[in-house]
Design a protein around this motif. Structure first.
Motif, short mmCIF file in Angstrom:
data_model
loop_
_atom_site.label_atom_id
_atom_site.label_comp_id
_atom_site.label_asym_id
_atom_site.label_seq_id
_atom_site.Cartn_x
_atom_site.Cartn_y
_atom_site.Cartn_z
N ALA A 98 0.82 -1.22 0.00
CA ALA A 98 0.00 0.00 0.00
C ALA A 98 0.85 1.27 0.00
O ALA A 98 0.32 2.36 -0.19
CB ALA A 98 -0.92 -0.01 1.22
N LYS A 99 2.16 1.13 0.20
CA LYS A 99 3.03 2.32 0.23
C LYS A 99 3.63 2.62 -1.14
O LYS A 99 4.36 3.59 -1.30
CB LYS A 99 4.14 2.11 1.26
CG LYS A 99 3.60 2.00 2.68
CD LYS A 99 4.69 1.73 3.71
CE LYS A 99 4.08 1.62 5.11
NZ LYS A 99 5.09 1.28 6.14
N ARG A 100 3.29 1.78 -2.15
CA ARG A 100 3.85 2.03 -3.47
C ARG A 100 3.11 3.18 -4.14
O ARG A 100 1.95 3.44 -3.85
CB ARG A 100 3.78 0.77 -4.34
CG ARG A 100 2.49 0.58 -5.15
CD ARG A 100 1.37 -0.03 -4.33
NE ARG A 100 0.15 -0.23 -5.11
CZ ARG A 100 -0.89 0.60 -5.10
NH1 ARG A 100 -0.83 1.72 -4.40
NH2 ARG A 100 -1.98 0.33 -5.78
N ALA A 101 3.80 3.89 -5.03
CA ALA A 101 3.12 4.88 -5.87
C ALA A 101 2.48 4.11 -7.03
O ALA A 101 3.18 3.45 -7.79
CB ALA A 101 4.11 5.91 -6.39
N ALA A 102 1.16 4.16 -7.13
CA ALA A 102 0.47 3.33 -8.11
C ALA A 102 0.68 3.85 -9.52
O ALA A 102 0.37 5.00 -9.81
CB ALA A 102 -1.02 3.28 -7.78
N GLN A 103 1.18 2.98 -10.39
CA GLN A 103 1.20 3.30 -11.82
C GLN A 103 -0.07 2.78 -12.48
O GLN A 103 -0.70 3.48 -13.27
CB GLN A 103 2.43 2.68 -12.50
CG GLN A 103 2.48 2.97 -14.00
CD GLN A 103 3.70 2.36 -14.68
OE1 GLN A 103 4.70 2.07 -14.05
NE2 GLN A 103 3.60 2.17 -15.98
N PHE A 104 -0.44 1.55 -12.12
CA PHE A 104 -1.66 0.95 -12.65
C PHE A 104 -2.83 1.34 -11.75
O PHE A 104 -2.88 0.94 -10.58
CB PHE A 104 -1.50 -0.57 -12.72
CG PHE A 104 -2.75 -1.30 -13.12
CD1 PHE A 104 -3.55 -0.86 -14.17
CD2 PHE A 104 -3.12 -2.46 -12.45
CE1 PHE A 104 -4.69 -1.54 -14.53
CE2 PHE A 104 -4.27 -3.15 -12.81
CZ PHE A 104 -5.05 -2.69 -13.86
N GLU A 105 -3.76 2.15 -12.29
CA GLU A 105 -4.92 2.61 -11.51
C GLU A 105 -6.10 1.69 -11.82
O GLU A 105 -6.93 1.99 -12.68
CB GLU A 105 -5.23 4.07 -11.84
CG GLU A 105 -4.08 5.00 -11.46
CD GLU A 105 -4.40 6.48 -11.62
OE1 GLU A 105 -3.73 7.29 -10.96
OE2 GLU A 105 -5.30 6.83 -12.42
N SER A 106 -6.15 0.57 -11.12
CA SER A 106 -7.14 -0.46 -11.41
C SER A 106 -8.55 -0.01 -11.05
O SER A 106 -8.87 0.17 -9.87
CB SER A 106 -6.79 -1.75 -10.66
OG SER A 106 -7.89 -2.63 -10.65
N GLY A 107 -9.41 0.12 -12.06
CA GLY A 107 -10.80 0.48 -11.81
C GLY A 107 -11.57 -0.61 -11.12
O GLY A 107 -12.63 -0.39 -10.55
#
Length: 396
Positions: free
Chosen positions: A259-268
């Motif tokens: 949960a601390k990662r910067a999300a590249q994939f914004e999963s809908g």
């Protein structure tokens, strides 16, 4: 939770909740935490637009001494889907999308997608009888699937395609899905799927924004959902709720995304992080017919349409994820009979949950919404049934 958003707190008796039964609910959650079955939980019940019960239990993270807080941040996984479905329906209300539109109008690669059929033990490809529509995506009748819901050869192809990899974009995933065969002919079978991931890409195509930007502009910002996003700001890392490291039933390691990662994939279909107060604003808007305070997110008749059964008797059920006496609308499961299911609830109730255990529902007949936030993927079905049962036991 401010008055401007219509989320005042009230004593349980004022909103028709039985205080003794609520104490029992809290006692059961404390018992489960004490037995090491779940690290912590946040529970909320509201009626008539007022919060009659809101408590945090146990530990936020089993590796720390921090108590769970009311505003701890959870991976809500598939509770992302109703928010993305709402964003699509806003675009429908704006005349920018029709539910009957073929998906290929927005993502041309899907014009060539075939259906996988097993004949004599071999997977063969056939043409779809009709194209996938936006409505199919919203109600999970698109023919798309998930690799973890079965063992069909198409689902094995999904697993090999690594469709959830974190270093992709929504556009990348949609193109990869379009190259894979469908599990079913569009419109014939309810099968829980990556449909809402694809809807996230449709939002991007229509709005010209990233999914995160579009959700912030259309829903999260207007509702004041300040802690709901695909990534968590570093200053809030100490609010993230974590699961037990080992499943208490299987003794297998529990693996959720970092949960601390910067999300590249914004999963809908499953990428958002949120809190109980934030998701309560979304629930209160749903319970309020599409409006919260002065913010109208969706029209009341559009919401009623979304919370109606869109499967009917002719759509087959491809899995047992929908309990008896339930159908599926546009982003939510919908209760079609007061009986039949193994949990209580009124006809017309609509709900969904996330794979790590978060759950919510709206009961229009009782003017009630309730939510529980936990991170316990292996025990999710048990806790959903337990919480639903205990909440209805507390209604006066």
């Amino acid at each position: 939770m401010g008055k401007d958003l219509g989320l005042d707190r009230a004593k349980p008796g004022k909103v028709g909740l039985n205080a003794d039964a609520l104490d029992r609910l809290g006692g059961v959650l404390k018992r489960e935490i004490g037995e090491g079955r779940v690290p912590g939980a946040v529970a909320m019940i509201a009626r008539g637009g007022q919060v009659g019960y809101f408590k945090a239990f146990g530990k936020r993270d089993p590796a720390s001494a921090d108590d769970m807080q009311e505003d701890s941040i959870f991976r809500i996984f598939s509770m992302t889907k109703p928010i993305v479905s709402m964003a699509i329906m806003q675009l429908v209300e704006q005349g920018r999308i029709l539910l009957a539109d073929p998906l290929s109008k927005y993502i041309p690669a899907f014009a060539d997608t075939k259906v996988g059929v097993v004949r004599d033990g071999e997977l063969t490809l056939v043409a779809p009888v009709r194209p996938i529509t936006i409505q199919d995506l919203l109600r999970h009748t698109s023919g798309l699937t998930y690799d973890f819901t079965g063992e069909h050869p198409v689902q094995k192809l999904y697993a090999q395609a690594n469709l959830a990899r974190p270093d992709q974009t929504n556009a990348d995933q949609a193109e990869a899905l379009a190259k894979l065969p469908l599990l079913n002919q569009p419109g014939t079978t309810w099968d829980y799927s990556r449909s809402t991931d694809v809807l996230g890409r449709v939002v991007e195509v229509v709005t010209g924004m990233t999914l995160g930007q579009a959700l912030e502009e259309q829903i999260l910002g207007p509702l004041g959902m300040k802690d709901t996003a695909f990534s968590v700001a570093e200053k809030n890392f100490d609010r993230i709720a974590e699961p037990l490291p080992v499943d208490p039933d299987t003794q297998q390691p529990v693996k959720l995304f970092n949960a601390k990662r910067a999300a590249q994939f914004e999963s809908g279909g499953g990428g958002l992080m949120s809190t109980a107060p934030d998701y309560a604003r979304f629930c209160a808007m749903l319970a309020g017919g599409g409006t919260l305070g002065k913010e109208r997110i969706i029209g009341p008749l559009t919401l009623e349409f979304m919370a109606s059964d869109h499967l009917g008797p002719n759509v087959k059920r491809g899995s047992d994820l929908l309990p008896p006496g339930h159908g599926f609308g546009l982003g939510f499961a919908v209760r079609t009979a007061t009986g039949m299911a193994s949990v209580p609830g009124s006809e017309g109730l609509f709900y969904w949950g996330g794979i790590a255990g978060t759950t919510f529902w709206i009961d229009p007949q009782e003017d009630l919404f309730a939510m529980m936030m936990i991170q316990a993927p292996g025990q999710r079905d048990y806790y959903r049934m337990l919480f639903r049962t205990l909440v209805y036991a507390a209604v006066e």
